[in-house]
Motif scaffolding. Sequence first.
Motif, PDB file in Angstrom:
ATOM      1  N   ASP A   3       0.860  -1.192   0.000  1.00  0.00           N
ATOM      2  CA  ASP A   3       0.000   0.000   0.000  1.00  0.00           C
ATOM      3  C   ASP A   3       0.886   1.228   0.000  1.00  0.00           C
ATOM      4  OD1 ASP A   3      -3.194   0.537   1.174  1.00  0.00           O
ATOM      5  OD2 ASP A   3      -1.780   2.192   0.973  1.00  0.00           O
ATOM      6  N   ASP A   4       0.499   2.199  -0.812  1.00  0.00           N
ATOM      7  CA  ASP A   4       1.348   3.384  -0.952  1.00  0.00           C
ATOM      8  C   ASP A   4       1.220   4.358   0.219  1.00  0.00           C
ATOM      9  OD1 ASP A   4      -1.249   3.699  -1.913  1.00  0.00           O
ATOM     10  OD2 ASP A   4      -0.712   5.523  -2.971  1.00  0.00           O
ATOM     11  N   HIS A   5       0.168   4.220   0.995  1.00  0.00           N
ATOM     12  CA  HIS A   5       0.015   5.093   2.165  1.00  0.00           C
ATOM     13  C   HIS A   5       0.718   4.455   3.358  1.00  0.00           C
ATOM     14  CE1 HIS A   5      -2.630   7.604  -0.089  1.00  0.00           C
ATOM     15  NE2 HIS A   5      -3.464   6.616  -0.313  1.00  0.00           N
ATOM     16  N   GLN A   6       1.900   4.966   3.625  1.00  0.00           N
ATOM     17  CA  GLN A   6       2.742   4.356   4.628  1.00  0.00           C
ATOM     18  C   GLN A   6       2.066   4.258   5.995  1.00  0.00           C
ATOM     19  OE1 GLN A   6       7.486   4.147   5.181  1.00  0.00           O
ATOM     20  NE2 GLN A   6       6.615   5.989   4.346  1.00  0.00           N
ATOM     21  N   LEU A   7       1.323   5.283   6.322  1.00  0.00           N
ATOM     22  CA  LEU A   7       0.650   5.295   7.617  1.00  0.00           C
ATOM     23  C   LEU A   7      -0.334   4.134   7.704  1.00  0.00           C
ATOM     24  CD1 LEU A   7       1.180   7.210   9.903  1.00  0.00           C
ATOM     25  CD2 LEU A   7      -0.775   8.580   9.170  1.00  0.00           C
ATOM     26  N   PHE A   8      -1.049   3.910   6.618  1.00  0.00           N
ATOM     27  CA  PHE A   8      -2.005   2.807   6.578  1.00  0.00           C
ATOM     28  C   PHE A   8      -1.260   1.470   6.574  1.00  0.00           C
ATOM     29  CE2 PHE A   8      -4.731  -0.133   4.101  1.00  0.00           C
ATOM     30  CZ  PHE A   8      -5.802  -0.187   4.971  1.00  0.00           C
ATOM     31  N   GLU A  68       8.389  -2.017  -5.624  1.00  0.00           N
ATOM     32  CA  GLU A  68       9.151  -2.227  -4.400  1.00  0.00           C
ATOM     33  C   GLU A  68       8.955  -3.663  -3.905  1.00  0.00           C
ATOM     34  OE1 GLU A  68       8.923   1.055  -1.469  1.00  0.00           O
ATOM     35  OE2 GLU A  68       9.029  -0.529   0.041  1.00  0.00           O
ATOM     36  N   LEU A  69       7.746  -4.166  -4.083  1.00  0.00           N
ATOM     37  CA  LEU A  69       7.470  -5.543  -3.666  1.00  0.00           C
ATOM     38  C   LEU A  69       8.342  -6.528  -4.416  1.00  0.00           C
ATOM     39  CD1 LEU A  69       5.509  -7.393  -1.950  1.00  0.00           C
ATOM     40  CD2 LEU A  69       4.281  -7.705  -4.099  1.00  0.00           C
ATOM     41  N   PRO A  89       0.915   4.342  -7.098  1.00  0.00           N
ATOM     42  CA  PRO A  89       1.774   4.893  -8.143  1.00  0.00           C
ATOM     43  C   PRO A  89       2.803   3.841  -8.575  1.00  0.00           C
ATOM     44  CG  PRO A  89       2.486   5.674  -6.005  1.00  0.00           C
ATOM     45  CD  PRO A  89       1.267   4.835  -5.766  1.00  0.00           C
ATOM     46  N   VAL A  90       3.558   4.167  -9.566  1.00  0.00           N
ATOM     47  CA  VAL A  90       4.638   3.319 -10.094  1.00  0.00           C
ATOM     48  C   VAL A  90       4.112   2.009 -10.675  1.00  0.00           C
ATOM     49  CG1 VAL A  90       6.911   2.321  -9.671  1.00  0.00           C
ATOM     50  CG2 VAL A  90       6.149   4.290  -8.331  1.00  0.00           C
ATOM     51  N   MET A  91       3.574   1.131  -9.810  1.00  0.00           N
ATOM     52  CA  MET A  91       3.057  -0.159 -10.297  1.00  0.00           C
ATOM     53  C   MET A  91       1.804  -0.452  -9.495  1.00  0.00           C
ATOM     54  SD  MET A  91       5.106  -3.761 -10.566  1.00  0.00           S
ATOM     55  CE  MET A  91       4.289  -5.281 -11.047  1.00  0.00           C
ATOM     56  N   ASN A  92       0.667  -0.383 -10.144  1.00  0.00           N
ATOM     57  CA  ASN A  92      -0.592  -0.462  -9.412  1.00  0.00           C
ATOM     58  C   ASN A  92      -0.999  -1.890  -9.044  1.00  0.00           C
ATOM     59  OD1 ASN A  92      -1.818  -1.681 -11.633  1.00  0.00           O
ATOM     60  ND2 ASN A  92      -2.634   0.228 -12.412  1.00  0.00           N
ATOM     61  N   GLY A  93      -2.143  -2.010  -8.406  1.00  0.00           N
ATOM     62  CA  GLY A  93      -2.617  -3.288  -7.887  1.00  0.00           C
ATOM     63  C   GLY A  93      -2.809  -4.355  -8.945  1.00  0.00           C
ATOM     64  N   ILE A  94      -3.372  -3.958 -10.070  1.00  0.00           N
ATOM     65  CA  ILE A  94      -3.663  -4.925 -11.127  1.00  0.00           C
ATOM     66  C   ILE A  94      -2.381  -5.540 -11.676  1.00  0.00           C
ATOM     67  CG2 ILE A  94      -4.693  -5.224 -13.407  1.00  0.00           C
ATOM     68  CD1 ILE A  94      -6.553  -2.833 -12.627  1.00  0.00           C
ATOM     69  N   GLU A  95      -1.447  -4.669 -12.020  1.00  0.00           N
ATOM     70  CA  GLU A  95      -0.171  -5.158 -12.553  1.00  0.00           C
ATOM     71  C   GLU A  95       0.533  -6.057 -11.533  1.00  0.00           C
ATOM     72  OE1 GLU A  95       2.097  -1.921 -14.854  1.00  0.00           O
ATOM     73  OE2 GLU A  95       0.674  -0.785 -13.667  1.00  0.00           O
ATOM     74  N   THR A  96       0.488  -5.596 -10.285  1.00  0.00           N
ATOM     75  CA  THR A  96       1.152  -6.364  -9.234  1.00  0.00           C
ATOM     76  C   THR A  96       0.492  -7.728  -9.055  1.00  0.00           C
ATOM     77  OG1 THR A  96       1.461  -4.235  -8.133  1.00  0.00           O
ATOM     78  CG2 THR A  96       2.029  -6.202  -6.873  1.00  0.00           C
ATOM     79  N   ALA A  97      -0.832  -7.740  -9.085  1.00  0.00           N
ATOM     80  CA  ALA A  97      -1.574  -8.998  -8.927  1.00  0.00           C
ATOM     81  C   ALA A  97      -1.232  -9.960 -10.057  1.00  0.00           C
ATOM     82  CB  ALA A  97      -3.066  -8.713  -8.895  1.00  0.00           C
ATOM     83  N   LYS A  98      -1.177  -9.422 -11.273  1.00  0.00           N
ATOM     84  CA  LYS A  98      -0.841 -10.256 -12.432  1.00  0.00           C
ATOM     85  C   LYS A  98       0.542 -10.876 -12.261  1.00  0.00           C
ATOM     86  CE  LYS A  98      -3.681  -8.115 -16.033  1.00  0.00           C
ATOM     87  NZ  LYS A  98      -3.711  -6.977 -16.959  1.00  0.00           N
ATOM     88  N   TRP A  99       1.477 -10.018 -11.861  1.00  0.00           N
ATOM     89  CA  TRP A  99       2.852 -10.474 -11.704  1.00  0.00           C
ATOM     90  C   TRP A  99       2.948 -11.549 -10.629  1.00  0.00           C
ATOM     91  CZ3 TRP A  99       6.615 -10.127  -7.772  1.00  0.00           C
ATOM     92  CH2 TRP A  99       7.926 -10.419  -8.183  1.00  0.00           C
ATOM     93  N   LEU A 100       2.285 -11.295  -9.514  1.00  0.00           N
ATOM     94  CA  LEU A 100       2.336 -12.236  -8.397  1.00  0.00           C
ATOM     95  C   LEU A 100       1.678 -13.567  -8.744  1.00  0.00           C
ATOM     96  CD1 LEU A 100       1.560  -9.991  -5.287  1.00  0.00           C
ATOM     97  CD2 LEU A 100       3.654 -11.276  -5.710  1.00  0.00           C
ATOM     98  N   SER A 101       0.501 -13.511  -9.349  1.00  0.00           N
ATOM     99  CA  SER A 101      -0.223 -14.759  -9.625  1.00  0.00           C
ATOM    100  C   SER A 101       0.482 -15.579 -10.696  1.00  0.00           C
ATOM    101  CB  SER A 101      -1.670 -14.470 -10.016  1.00  0.00           C
ATOM    102  OG  SER A 101      -1.713 -13.647 -11.142  1.00  0.00           O
ATOM    103  N   ASN A 102       1.342 -14.907 -11.437  1.00  0.00           N
ATOM    104  CA  ASN A 102       2.149 -15.630 -12.409  1.00  0.00           C
ATOM    105  C   ASN A 102       3.381 -16.246 -11.752  1.00  0.00           C
ATOM    106  OD1 ASN A 102       3.031 -16.424 -15.070  1.00  0.00           O
ATOM    107  ND2 ASN A 102       4.551 -14.787 -14.888  1.00  0.00           N
ATOM    108  N   LYS A 103       4.038 -15.450 -10.940  1.00  0.00           N
ATOM    109  CA  LYS A 103       5.296 -15.890 -10.335  1.00  0.00           C
ATOM    110  C   LYS A 103       5.083 -16.746  -9.076  1.00  0.00           C
ATOM    111  CE  LYS A 103      10.015 -14.551  -9.800  1.00  0.00           C
ATOM    112  NZ  LYS A 103      11.035 -13.533  -9.986  1.00  0.00           N
ATOM    113  N   TYR A 104       4.061 -16.418  -8.322  1.00  0.00           N
ATOM    114  CA  TYR A 104       3.765 -17.190  -7.103  1.00  0.00           C
ATOM    115  C   TYR A 104       2.303 -17.652  -7.140  1.00  0.00           C
ATOM    116  CZ  TYR A 104       7.959 -14.671  -5.581  1.00  0.00           C
ATOM    117  OH  TYR A 104       9.223 -14.132  -5.493  1.00  0.00           O
ATOM    118  N   PRO A 105       2.012 -18.666  -7.946  1.00  0.00           N
ATOM    119  CA  PRO A 105       0.613 -19.048  -8.199  1.00  0.00           C
ATOM    120  C   PRO A 105      -0.129 -19.510  -6.941  1.00  0.00           C
ATOM    121  CG  PRO A 105       2.165 -20.186  -9.665  1.00  0.00           C
ATOM    122  CD  PRO A 105       2.978 -19.544  -8.591  1.00  0.00           C
ATOM    123  N   GLN A 106       0.608 -20.032  -5.986  1.00  0.00           N
ATOM    124  CA  GLN A 106      -0.066 -20.568  -4.800  1.00  0.00           C
ATOM    125  C   GLN A 106      -0.384 -19.475  -3.774  1.00  0.00           C
ATOM    126  OE1 GLN A 106       2.964 -20.331  -5.325  1.00  0.00           O
ATOM    127  NE2 GLN A 106       3.845 -19.731  -3.373  1.00  0.00           N
TER     128      GLN A 106
END
Lengths: 230, 230
Positions: free
Chosen positions: A28-33, A58-59, A80-97
């Motif tokens: 999450d981009d809001h560090q406080l959150f 960063e992830l 910013p930089v890399m949003n949730g959708i892109e990140t989800a795609k990348w993760l579900s591809n690289k770490y399917p489980q």
Amino acid sequence: MAILRAKWYIGKHTNTCYSMKIPVGIVDDHQLFLKSLSLMLKSFKVYDVVVEALNGKELQEKIELCPVQPSIMLLDVNMPVMNGIETAKWLSNKYPQMKLVALSMNDNDMVIIDMIKAGCCAYLLKETHPDELEKALQEIHMKGYYNADTSNVNFRRLLQSEKESIQITEKEKAFLQYACSDLTYKEIAALMFLSERTIDGYRETLFAKLKVQSRVGLALEAIKRGLVTL
Amino acid sequence: MAILRAKWYIGKHTNTCYSMKIPVGIVDDHQLFLKSLSLMLKSFKVYDVVVEALNGKELQEKIELCPVQPSIMLLDVNMPVMNGIETAKWLSNKYPQMKLVALSMNDNDMVIIDMIKAGCCAYLLKETHPDELEKALQEIHMKGYYNADTSNVNFRRLLQSEKESIQITEKEKAFLQYACSDLTYKEIAALMFLSERTIDGYRETLFAKLKVQSRVGLALEAIKRGLVTL
DNA sequence: TTTCAATACGGGAAATTTCCCGGGGTAGCT
DNA sequence: AGCTACCCCGGGAAATTTCCCGTATTGAAA
């Protein structure tokens, strides 16, 4: 699976065994959150936040160095930089489980459809009560998914719009970004090194795709769907 | 003042004296954020969250029943029902000695100017690091204000725009809400029971006030400033 | 090789937005 | 009574947006 049962066992031995806790990650981009949510998860006792990141980029860097791979990843949608959708795609591809959970601000956010399609097994609003988050995480860990029927977002609407799910090309997205400004089409054409007619074409197809009939509607819809960064 | 010094004293006696802690309140419509931020503040040891509310309206009700009046109030800017500005105005009128802290999502959010004007002695972004939050709260409690020079928002810009601070009437705000849609001006005129000329006038004055030259720019600026609810 | 999708471009016309010009009125303040 | 702020309305014209009608190229798929 050891970890799966460990959850119930742990309750009485919270401080004994580090690795038995369910490892989760938060993006999450809001560090406080980010930090306070991390604190909350830890307070649930059975979760251990093994990786925190401010965006997908960063992830990608941090997850490699992570000693324990998270089994659940909480993903903010708008980043910013890399949003949730892109990140989800990348993760579900690289770490399917890995179980992916989308975290969104507003329920009319159309992108949650894309998040589900990108591999998320649940979506939660930031308005939800911590108890529901805990319940959701529990269910996700046990069953592998969570359907928030109490949430104001309903699945039917999601599945319904799943069919009419739209595809937006990179060029169109670039145009959308320019369209969300005070510029005229002529100026946009110049900035994109394209003819005004070509711009006209992009406008027309996007009007159809987003079901609007004016540039204002287009801009607003683009913002609602998180297609542009304000 | 007893409470003021108590802060340093407490560190070693966290569980002994409830009322010695600095009482704070939090208002934020995202429950997950609200609760976890509350948890974080409590983890700072010297703060005690005495009231939590999802919006200004709810705060008005809850603050009456509050046994200890909060000396610091954290206020989210964007909220439904009763937003941060209205809440800040109400609080600084009814509880003038209370320190108000604005919490905002994005730094280009022009409303922080209005928040300061409404009586806030500090503004913080949700992207800030928890450490800075702690430092800010400390400073606010001691000095009565906090200037985040490390933050990406600078005070000069604020004070600069303070002069040129704009006033938007209720009618104009109503028009803005309609302008942020797929409707034509003719349709908006019909919906507001006004002549198209009148609408034209509102458009023109708002173009000048928000310094834009097209309806798209107007809509986007209105969203950025939180003048409309998407 | 044909077909298809995606991309880029052009002329012309209608609709809408934008910008001028102008005219009213009420309400509060000094 | 003047001044200011807000609210309401009209005509006309330029600029921009929107919507038609097309053509052409490219590269991938059938």
